[in-house]
Motif scaffolding. Structure first.
Motif, PDB file in Angstrom:
ATOM      1  N   PRO A   8       3.526 -11.273  16.774  1.00 17.54           N
ATOM      2  CA  PRO A   8       2.648 -12.420  16.663  1.00 17.54           C
ATOM      3  C   PRO A   8       2.929 -13.221  15.403  1.00 17.54           C
ATOM      4  N   ALA A   9       2.529 -14.468  15.445  1.00 13.70           N
ATOM      5  CA  ALA A   9       2.754 -15.339  14.286  1.00 13.70           C
ATOM      6  C   ALA A   9       2.026 -14.788  13.072  1.00 13.70           C
ATOM      7  N   GLY A  10       2.627 -14.979  11.911  1.00 17.67           N
ATOM      8  CA  GLY A  10       1.968 -14.584  10.680  1.00 17.67           C
ATOM      9  C   GLY A  10       2.481 -13.303  10.075  1.00 17.67           C
ATOM     10  N   VAL A  11       3.376 -12.586  10.768  1.00 21.92           N
ATOM     11  CA  VAL A  11       3.921 -11.373  10.182  1.00 21.92           C
ATOM     12  C   VAL A  11       4.920 -11.758   9.108  1.00 21.92           C
ATOM     13  N   LEU A  12       5.256 -10.785   8.276  1.00 22.05           N
ATOM     14  CA  LEU A  12       6.097 -11.072   7.122  1.00 22.05           C
ATOM     15  C   LEU A  12       7.524 -11.396   7.532  1.00 22.05           C
ATOM     16  N   ASP A  13       8.133 -12.275   6.780  1.00 26.32           N
ATOM     17  CA  ASP A  13       9.564 -12.503   6.894  1.00 26.32           C
ATOM     18  C   ASP A  13      10.278 -11.235   6.439  1.00 26.32           C
ATOM     19  N   THR A  14      11.310 -10.820   7.173  1.00 26.67           N
ATOM     20  CA  THR A  14      11.991  -9.571   6.839  1.00 26.67           C
ATOM     21  C   THR A  14      13.152  -9.756   5.869  1.00 26.67           C
ATOM     22  N   SER A  15      13.361 -10.950   5.349  1.00 22.46           N
ATOM     23  CA  SER A  15      14.429 -11.140   4.373  1.00 22.46           C
ATOM     24  C   SER A  15      14.065 -10.436   3.075  1.00 22.46           C
ATOM     25  N   GLN A  16      15.075 -10.122   2.285  1.00 26.39           N
ATOM     26  CA  GLN A  16      14.856  -9.387   1.045  1.00 26.39           C
ATOM     27  C   GLN A  16      13.911 -10.123   0.107  1.00 26.39           C
ATOM     28  N   SER A  17      13.950 -11.445   0.092  1.00 31.36           N
ATOM     29  CA  SER A  17      13.103 -12.214  -0.814  1.00 31.36           C
ATOM     30  C   SER A  17      11.630 -12.056  -0.486  1.00 31.36           C
ATOM     31  N   HIS A  18      11.319 -11.647   0.750  1.00 32.35           N
ATOM     32  CA  HIS A  18       9.932 -11.475   1.157  1.00 32.35           C
ATOM     33  C   HIS A  18       9.547  -9.996   1.248  1.00 32.35           C
ATOM     34  N   ARG A  19      10.418  -9.139   0.684  1.00 30.35           N
ATOM     35  CA  ARG A  19      10.105  -7.710   0.687  1.00 30.35           C
ATOM     36  C   ARG A  19      10.241  -7.161  -0.738  1.00 30.35           C
ATOM     37  N   PHE A  21       9.854  -5.031  -4.211  1.00 24.40           N
ATOM     38  CA  PHE A  21       9.997  -3.579  -4.360  1.00 24.40           C
ATOM     39  C   PHE A  21       8.653  -2.864  -4.279  1.00 24.40           C
ATOM     40  N   GLY A  22       7.651  -3.364  -4.992  1.00 19.53           N
ATOM     41  CA  GLY A  22       6.351  -2.704  -5.000  1.00 19.53           C
ATOM     42  C   GLY A  22       5.735  -2.622  -3.615  1.00 19.53           C
ATOM     43  N   ALA A  27       4.705   0.355   1.500  1.00 23.76           N
ATOM     44  CA  ALA A  27       4.950   0.416   2.938  1.00 23.76           C
ATOM     45  C   ALA A  27       5.488   1.785   3.346  1.00 23.76           C
ATOM     46  N   PHE A  28       6.417   2.333   2.544  1.00 25.18           N
ATOM     47  CA  PHE A  28       6.954   3.655   2.875  1.00 25.18           C
ATOM     48  C   PHE A  28       5.876   4.729   2.730  1.00 25.18           C
ATOM     49  N   VAL A  29       5.001   4.573   1.743  1.00 26.49           N
ATOM     50  CA  VAL A  29       3.874   5.508   1.627  1.00 26.49           C
ATOM     51  C   VAL A  29       2.973   5.386   2.853  1.00 26.49           C
ATOM     52  N   ALA A  30       2.736   4.159   3.309  1.00 29.81           N
ATOM     53  CA  ALA A  30       1.895   3.941   4.483  1.00 29.81           C
ATOM     54  C   ALA A  30       2.479   4.591   5.731  1.00 29.81           C
ATOM     55  N   LEU A  31       3.803   4.685   5.804  1.00 32.04           N
ATOM     56  CA  LEU A  31       4.441   5.343   6.950  1.00 32.04           C
ATOM     57  C   LEU A  31       4.011   6.797   7.074  1.00 32.04           C
ATOM     58  N   THR A  32       3.609   7.415   5.982  1.00 30.80           N
ATOM     59  CA  THR A  32       3.235   8.835   6.008  1.00 30.80           C
ATOM     60  C   THR A  32       1.771   9.055   6.394  1.00 30.80           C
ATOM     61  N   LYS A  33       1.008   7.978   6.611  1.00 28.29           N
ATOM     62  CA  LYS A  33      -0.418   8.067   6.945  1.00 28.29           C
ATOM     63  C   LYS A  33      -1.164   8.971   5.961  1.00 28.29           C
ATOM     64  N   PRO A  34      -1.233   8.577   4.694  1.00 25.14           N
ATOM     65  CA  PRO A  34      -1.814   9.458   3.671  1.00 25.14           C
ATOM     66  C   PRO A  34      -3.263   9.845   3.921  1.00 25.14           C
ATOM     67  N   VAL A  99       5.452  -3.158  12.060  1.00 21.14           N
ATOM     68  CA  VAL A  99       4.975  -4.357  12.750  1.00 21.14           C
ATOM     69  C   VAL A  99       5.128  -5.580  11.850  1.00 21.14           C
ATOM     70  N   THR A 100       4.794  -5.416  10.582  1.00 20.15           N
ATOM     71  CA  THR A 100       4.900  -6.547   9.663  1.00 20.15           C
ATOM     72  C   THR A 100       6.341  -6.850   9.274  1.00 20.15           C
ATOM     73  N   GLY A 101       7.233  -5.888   9.477  1.00 19.77           N
ATOM     74  CA  GLY A 101       8.620  -6.077   9.098  1.00 19.77           C
ATOM     75  C   GLY A 101       8.935  -5.629   7.689  1.00 19.77           C
ATOM     76  N   MET A 102       7.957  -5.060   6.985  1.00 17.50           N
ATOM     77  CA  MET A 102       8.199  -4.602   5.624  1.00 17.50           C
ATOM     78  C   MET A 102       9.193  -3.441   5.607  1.00 17.50           C
ATOM     79  N   VAL A 103       9.221  -2.654   6.687  1.00 22.92           N
ATOM     80  CA  VAL A 103      10.207  -1.591   6.868  1.00 22.92           C
ATOM     81  C   VAL A 103      10.870  -1.797   8.220  1.00 22.92           C
TER      82      VAL A 103
END
Length: 313
Positions: A8-19, A21-22, A27-34, A99-103
């Protein structure tokens, strides 16, 4: 074209400039469902106290928690990789990293395999091989049996898929004793019968999401009245099983007193939810999330009682 391909519209651009480091780290922490892992560790550590009959080796507790986090995190990452198509269509999961494209999917898959290998080696060399095998078995069950097979095929998905979430009890016990026991089996069954009435109220709340993506969660295929009846049934069995530790000689007086009090309040909430469902209440008036939130408090306090009981015997 998959749901992820047509985000859907509004998700993050997946280019490096829009990702940045922090944000990528988060995002990688979120992948683990803490938040889910917090519950898993809450059932692991108290069992170690019960198995030790007091305070276990604190280094062993730390090692078990780190290994458990990596293993459960790997399972969660595999789950997000496989479910990224339906996650994009559900409001509750629309901001997950894939979904957002951060990973990217490839990054997620590599991350999941790395956590799986790392956690297995960690348990094997720093805890014991039995705990390593139990951990790997739980991960494989969650990914293959629940995520890839049961979730999209049967309304019993959370019942049998919940077995993976019961395994930390065995892992905590085996970490201390290098074995399993009937005490661990009883607590395994407590979590087994706790899981459906814990998750089904949340499923009632978001059943439109599940219906939209074709996932046959119980509230989608059976309706609120039938689900509430099942919640009450599982709740009674859970409370009865939770009390078995005492007559079988695994605890003193403190645990059964706490378990009985917590169980009585749980049953009150479960029957109240059933009464509202039978009366045809829908929307906010159903108050299904009361039981969901209480279920987290219940299991946390119950396992605190498991840990405290050895000191009061």
């Amino acid at each position: 074209m998959t749901a992820v391909d047509s985000r859907p519209a509004g998700v993050l651009d997946t280019s490096q400039s829009h990702r940045p480091f922090g944000a990528r780290v988060k995002a990688f922490v979120a992948l683990t469902k803490p938040r889910v892992i917090e519950l898993l560790l809450m059932t692991t550590v108290p069992v170690m106290f019960l198995a030790a009959g007091g305070v276990p080796d604190l280094w062993l507790v730390l090692a078990t928690c780190v290994g458990g986090y990596m293993s459960a995190g790997g399972a969660a990452a595999f789950n997000m990789y496989y479910d990224r198509d339906i996650d994009a269509l559900m409001a509750r999961t629309s901001q997950r990293p894939l979904v957002t494209g951060m990973v990217s999917p490839a990054e997620c898959l590599v991350f999941a395999f790395a956590l799986t290998a790392g956690s297995t080696a960690w348990f094997w060399f720093l805890v014991n091989p039995l705990s390593a095998m139990l951990s790997l078995g739980a991960l494989a069950f969650y990914v293959v049996v629940y995520t890839m097979w049961l979730k999209r095929r049967t309304a019993q998905n959370i019942v049998w898929g919940g077995i993976a979430g019961c395994m930390p009890v065995f892992i905590g016990w085996s970490a201390v004793t290098d074995s399993v026991s009937w005490a661990a089996a009883i607590l395994f069954l407590v979590i087994f019968f706790w899981t459906p009435p814990h998750y089904w109220p949340l499923s009632m709340k978001v059943k439109d999401d599940y219906e939209r993506v074709g996932v046959p969660m119980m509230p989608v295929v059976a309706g609120n009245k039938a689900v509430a009846r099942q919640i009450v049934l599982y709740s009674w069995v859970m409370v009865i099983v939770s009390l078995l530790l005492w007559p079988l000689g695994y605890t003193g007086w403190f645990y059964p007193v706490v378990a009985a009090a917590l169980g009585a309040f749980w049953l009150k909430e479960a029957h109240a939810l059933q009464a509202r469902a039978k009366a045809g209440v829908t929307g906010p008036g159903l108050k299904e999330m009361r039981l969901f939130h209480w279920s987290i408090t219940y299991v946390s306090l119950l396992f605190v009682a498991v840990a405290v009981d050895p000191f009061l015997r």
